[in-house]
Design an enzyme around this catalytic site. Structure first.
Site: not given
Ligand SMILES: Cc1cc2nc3c(=O)[nH]c(=O)nc-3n(C[C@H](O)[C@H](O)[C@H](O)COP(=O)(O)OP(=O)(O)OC[C@H]3O[C@@H](n4cnc5c(N)ncnc54)[C@H](O)[C@@H]3O)c2cc1C
Length: 473
Positions: A54, A184, A317, A449
């Protein structure tokens, strides 16, 4: 450091928007909380996803809009220093991730650097990064798995190869390639196509399906595709990337194939593969606690973020679609509150989605087809942005606002907005759905408005055949 053992009430694995929010809320509830993160606090969203993308969307908008404002009487030819733009973006990321670190600390959550794996239902092993850093064992009452997702790769396209980018490499670049082939046309592919097209890159998009933003309604996709075409983005639908080879002069040649085996080739400096994201569970050794993933690799949870293992929760996720940051955080809050003994649950009916293309897309709740499938007799109001005064004053008239309601009681069921600031406008409809509002409530709310938000009210009026600024159909 040798092998040490500590204990905690809640172990949160992963420091993204699911995990860090869960950890802060758990600590706020007085639970001893330990968050383990193997890479960077803030996760994908803050470091490699939402925030850097963003930042670049906004920065490239400034440059593009300034250079395309002759019709407003503004004549400028901005030059873009992509390195400086990238440094500014990195500063934004650092500010946010630093803020999250401070919030975790201030709320009393401990943060461990390392990779977590389960040993049993109440024990995890944390392998610290770097040589000789050692292992740590953490005993916990409850665990919240928030390990997120990673980009899906396609056979033959390895992100370790320099010309092949995932979104992460695309967002880290400090030079715009002359040509970019994007594989994609989902939201990530479309947002980054827009960014690079505005930087002057020749962008070509190949997509297996037959339009951009698969899963969105045709009229939504059409506005986004047409505007991207106006920016010079070239689309090839019904084609999948099949392989690539170096073509000299820092270029690669990418082969694509249609379902009928028809081949085409494209030459580009860089290739961005944006074909989706997949859950990350591999290093967790879930089998040691008897936790299985579904066929797509996600952890199944209920509306309280509980998995099939009583004291283990999953959020974000890794816990399934929609893979969005705000859904991750909302689940993180619920998980922490349930662990704290509260009666929390997540209502999934009003989770918005935003796409930061030009114009933006904001959706929430049900489409007309989904509402009909759910058994509702629907009424729909759709107004073009061209009928909105503020949109005209901004020169941003592409798009529309559509509201879906149930015909009888007129409860608001959903909305699809394609407009400048659609990501902000959609919040009003989310609140309406969450509160069980009816069309009359949206219509009876006096909107300032001239604002784009008046188009939301007008769409509600149109659903009743009572629009003022557009003809009722
Ligand atoms: C380019 C891009 C743009 C995006 N834009 C948007 C947006 O505009 N709006 C939106 O809502 N979403 C957006 N997303 C999606 C968003 O980033 C994800 O939905 C969000 O980050 C999910 O959060 P999370 O906490 O589930 O996982 P993540 O943010 O993926 O965090 C998971 C963390 O767990 C850590 N981890 C994994 N396994 C282990 C382990 N065994 N031990 C210790 N640490 C571990 C990883 O290192 C990571 O830091 C975007 C994604 C991308 C790639």
């Amino acid at each position: 450091m040798g092998d040490i053992a500590t204990g905690t009430d809640v172990l949160v694995v992963g420091g993204g928007p699911g995990g860090y929010v869960a950890a802060i809320r758990a600590a706020q509830r007085g639970l001893a909380t330990t968050l383990v993160e193997r890479d960077a606090v803030g996760g994908t969203c803050l470091n490699y996803g939402c925030i850097p993308s963003k930042a670049l969307v906004s920065a490239t908008d400034v440059a593009y809009d300034a250079g395309h404002a002759e019709h407003l009487g503004v004549h400028a030819s901005p030059t873009v220093d992509v390195g400086a733009m990238s440094a500014w973006k990195d500063g934004v990321v650092d500010q946010l991730t630093g803020g999250v670190e401070r919030l975790l600390e201030a709320n009393g959550a401990d943060v461990l650097e390392g990779t977590a794996a389960f040993v049993d239902e109440h024990t995890a092993r944390i392998a610290h990064g770097g040589e000789g850093q050692g292992m740590e064992t953490v005993e916990f009452e409850h665990a919240i798995v928030a390990t997120g997702s990673r980009p899906v790769s396609i056979p033959g396209f390895d992100f370790a190869d320099e010309p092949i980018w995932s979104s992460r490499e695309a967002l880290a670049t400090d030079a715009a390639p002359a040509e970019l082939l994007v594989v994609g046309a989902g939201y990530i592919g479309m947002e980054l196509s827009t960014v690079f097209a505005k930087l002057g890159t020749d962008v070509t998009v190949v997509e297996m399906l037959d339009d951009v933003l698969p899963g969105y309604e045709e009229d939504v996709s059409r506005v986004v595709r047409r505007r991207a075409e106006d920016l010079g983005v070239e689309f090839h639908f019904g084609e999948g990337a099949a392989g690539w080879e170096p073509a000299g002069d820092d270029r690669v040649e990418v082969r694509t194939e249609t379902a009928d085996g028809e081949a085409a080739t494209y030459r580009a400096e860089r290739v961005l593969v944006a074909v989706g994201r997949e859950p990350v569970t591999a290093p967790l050794e879930l089998e040691t606690i008897g936790l299985e993933t579904d066929a797509d690799g996600f952890l199944e949870t209920d509306d309280r973020a509980r998995t099939s293992v009583e004291n283990v929760f999953a959020v974000g996720d890794v816990a399934g679609e929609p893979m969005l940051a705000h859904k991750a955080s909302a689940e993180g809050i619920v998980a922490a509150e349930v662990v704290a003994g509260e009666n929390a649950a997540l209502d999934y009916q009003a989770i918005p989605a935003a796409v930061f293309t030009d114009p933006e897309v904001g959706t929430v709740g049900m489409t007309e087809a989904e509402a009909a499938e759910a058994g509702f007799d629907t009424v729909v109001g759709k107004v073009p942005l061209g009928a909105n005064g503020r949109a005209l004053t901004m020169g941003e008239t592409d798009g529309f606002v559509r509201i879906v309601a149930d015909a009888e009681a007129e409860f608001v069921l959903g909305a699809q907005i394609v407009a400048s600031e659609a990501s902000e406008l959609i919040a009003e409809v989310g609140l309406a759905i969450e509160m069980g509002a009816r069309l009359a409530d949206v219509i009876g709310t006096v909107h300032a408005h001239p604002t784009l938000s008046e188009a939301v009210k007008e769409a509600a009026e149109a659903a009743r055949g009572e629009a003022i600024h557009t003809l009722n159909r």
